[in-house]
Write a protein that holds these residues in place. Structure first.
Motif, mmCIF file in Angstrom:
data_model
loop_
_atom_site.group_PDB
_atom_site.id
_atom_site.type_symbol
_atom_site.label_atom_id
_atom_site.label_comp_id
_atom_site.label_asym_id
_atom_site.label_seq_id
_atom_site.Cartn_x
_atom_site.Cartn_y
_atom_site.Cartn_z
ATOM 1 N N LEU A 1 45.061 20.188 17.140
ATOM 2 C CA LEU A 1 43.858 20.100 17.985
ATOM 3 C C LEU A 1 43.241 21.485 18.142
ATOM 4 O O LEU A 1 42.041 21.669 18.049
ATOM 5 C CB LEU A 1 44.204 19.532 19.369
ATOM 6 N N CYS A 2 44.119 22.472 18.384
ATOM 7 C CA CYS A 2 43.629 23.837 18.594
ATOM 8 C C CYS A 2 44.764 24.807 18.288
ATOM 9 O O CYS A 2 45.875 24.647 18.803
ATOM 10 C CB CYS A 2 43.178 23.996 20.046
ATOM 11 N N PRO A 3 44.517 25.832 17.458
ATOM 12 C CA PRO A 3 45.594 26.768 17.090
ATOM 13 C C PRO A 3 46.109 27.576 18.278
ATOM 14 O O PRO A 3 47.194 28.163 18.206
ATOM 15 C CB PRO A 3 44.934 27.682 16.056
ATOM 16 N N GLY B 1 33.971 29.058 28.954
ATOM 17 C CA GLY B 1 35.176 28.235 29.074
ATOM 18 C C GLY B 1 35.265 27.231 27.939
ATOM 19 O O GLY B 1 34.479 27.278 26.987
ATOM 20 N N CYS B 2 36.238 26.346 28.034
ATOM 21 C CA CYS B 2 36.431 25.325 26.998
ATOM 22 C C CYS B 2 37.194 24.157 27.626
ATOM 23 O O CYS B 2 38.140 24.370 28.365
ATOM 24 C CB CYS B 2 37.224 25.915 25.826
ATOM 25 N N ASP B 3 36.756 22.945 27.318
ATOM 26 C CA ASP B 3 37.412 21.758 27.901
ATOM 27 C C ASP B 3 38.032 20.859 26.838
ATOM 28 O O ASP B 3 38.386 19.728 27.126
ATOM 29 C CB ASP B 3 36.388 20.908 28.681
ATOM 30 N N ARG B 4 38.126 21.357 25.608
ATOM 31 C CA ARG B 4 38.548 20.449 24.533
ATOM 32 C C ARG B 4 39.943 19.872 24.768
ATOM 33 O O ARG B 4 40.154 18.665 24.683
ATOM 34 C CB ARG B 4 38.528 21.211 23.205
ATOM 35 N N CYS B 5 40.904 20.743 25.083
ATOM 36 C CA CYS B 5 42.265 20.208 25.248
ATOM 37 C C CYS B 5 42.408 19.505 26.601
ATOM 38 O O CYS B 5 43.278 18.644 26.767
ATOM 39 C CB CYS B 5 43.328 21.288 25.059
ATOM 40 N N LEU B 6 41.559 19.851 27.544
ATOM 41 C CA LEU B 6 41.558 19.137 28.829
ATOM 42 C C LEU B 6 41.128 17.689 28.595
ATOM 43 O O LEU B 6 41.772 16.739 29.029
ATOM 44 C CB LEU B 6 40.578 19.832 29.781
HETATM 45 S S1 SF4 Z 1 40.791 25.570 26.224
HETATM 46 FE FE1 SF4 Z 1 42.291 24.385 25.003
HETATM 47 S S2 SF4 Z 1 41.161 23.540 23.232
HETATM 48 FE FE2 SF4 Z 1 39.887 25.146 24.167
HETATM 49 S S3 SF4 Z 1 40.363 26.951 22.949
HETATM 50 FE FE3 SF4 Z 1 41.703 27.022 24.762
HETATM 51 S S4 SF4 Z 1 43.596 25.995 24.143
HETATM 52 FE FE4 SF4 Z 1 42.014 25.504 22.603
#
Ligand code: SF4
Length: 295
Positions: free
Chosen positions: A187-189, A225-230
């Protein structure tokens, strides 16, 4: 200090009345060895990037009495922040007002109402908040390193009270320690088996990194920010909008379009983000992100 133990049932009822989603209590013992090992390894591997403050006061993080001598009970609480609307490009947690102020006021109210002596913390002191949320039984670790609260999912802020009173009852974790963090690398490194590699995480890069963004960082769905893994977390389906007005985006923020962001002036920035957590990135940092943003 009062020698009368805290009535944990009353305390939890007061916390819920004040709007907290969950409240749990644990004795102020040292952080358990499995988590201390995981935390030390995370630091040794350099996964905290240049957040040097994480390297400081390690003993204090692992032993609560070093941070606040006299602490007998750790009280952990969670506050639902899931907004009803979202301005794309900005992480869900930062749509409304800065959670530090909201959470601190709420913790102080709980301390006053419950007659607690001690100190409260909101992400600004050497406290391993996710560990304490797990240890006090209010949540479980997700593989993306977040804490999920039953019925609320991972969209919560955490806060702690280090109370000088003992409690008449202590909670136990609701699940065993996580055996591993692996399985999310595809999903994300940044999600490594040893924990979150901040150097590869867009949350770190867009908020904490004060320098240039690394050449290989690509901002598509976000500029703060980032919500992808959330959102990918299975428990995210339990997230639902908060009743906290403070965490809702303002109409002005919701009205912003891509071209408005591209021409954002310092004055607009000041007005849009008054009292917002987005100010952590500063105007220059936000503009740097927007210039690199290719939605
Ligand atoms: S918030 Fe989660 S999906 Fe986004 S870059 Fe960080 S670890 Fe990866």
């Amino acid at each position: 200090m009062s020698s009368v133990p805290l009535n944990s049932k009353d305390l939890k009822a007061q916390a819920l009345r004040l709007g907290f989603a969950a409240c749990g209590l644990a004795p102020a013992e040292p952080v358990q060895e499995w988590y201390a090992r995981h935390f030390r390894k995370w630091l040794q591997l350099g996964l905290c990037a240049d957040m040097e403050y994480m390297q400081r006061h390690i003993d204090m993080r692992l032993q609560p009495t070093l941070l606040h001598p006299g602490v007998k009970t750790i009280i952990s609480v969670a506050l639902n922040y899931m907004p009803s609307n979202q301005q794309p490009g900005i992480s869900l947690y930062a749509q409304g007002k800065d959670y530090h102020d909201v959470m601190r006021q709420r913790l102080l109210s709980l301390m006053q109402e419950a007659g607690l002596q001690g100190r409260c913390f909101v992400d600004t002191a050497p406290v391993l908040e996710r560990y304490w949320a797990w240890r006090t039984g209010i949540g479980e670790f997700c593989r993306n390193n977040l804490i999920s609260i039953p019925g609320y999912g991972p969209t919560v802020f955490l806060g702690e009270i280090f109370a000088e009173q003992e409690s008449d009852h202590y909670d136990l974790p609701i699940c065993s320690p996580p055996q591993e963090y692996s399985g999310w690398e595809s999903l994300c490194p940044a999600l490594t088996p040893d924990g979150l590699d901040a150097r590869l995480c867009l949350s770190y890069q867009t908020i904490e990194n004060r320098g240039d963004l690394p050449a290989d960082v690509q901002l598509r769905h976000t500029f703060y920010g980032c919500d992808r893994c959330l959102r990918a977390c299975p428990q995210f389906k339990e997230s639902h909008p908060t009743t906290e007005e403070a965490f809702q985006p303002s109409p002005e923020l919701l009205n912003m379009q891509e071209e408005d962001w591209r021409s954002l002036t310092q004055e607009q920035y000041q007005s849009l983000f008054k009292g917002s957590a987005v100010k952590r990135a500063k105007y220059q940092g936000l503009i740097r992100n927007i210039l690199n943003w290719k939605p």
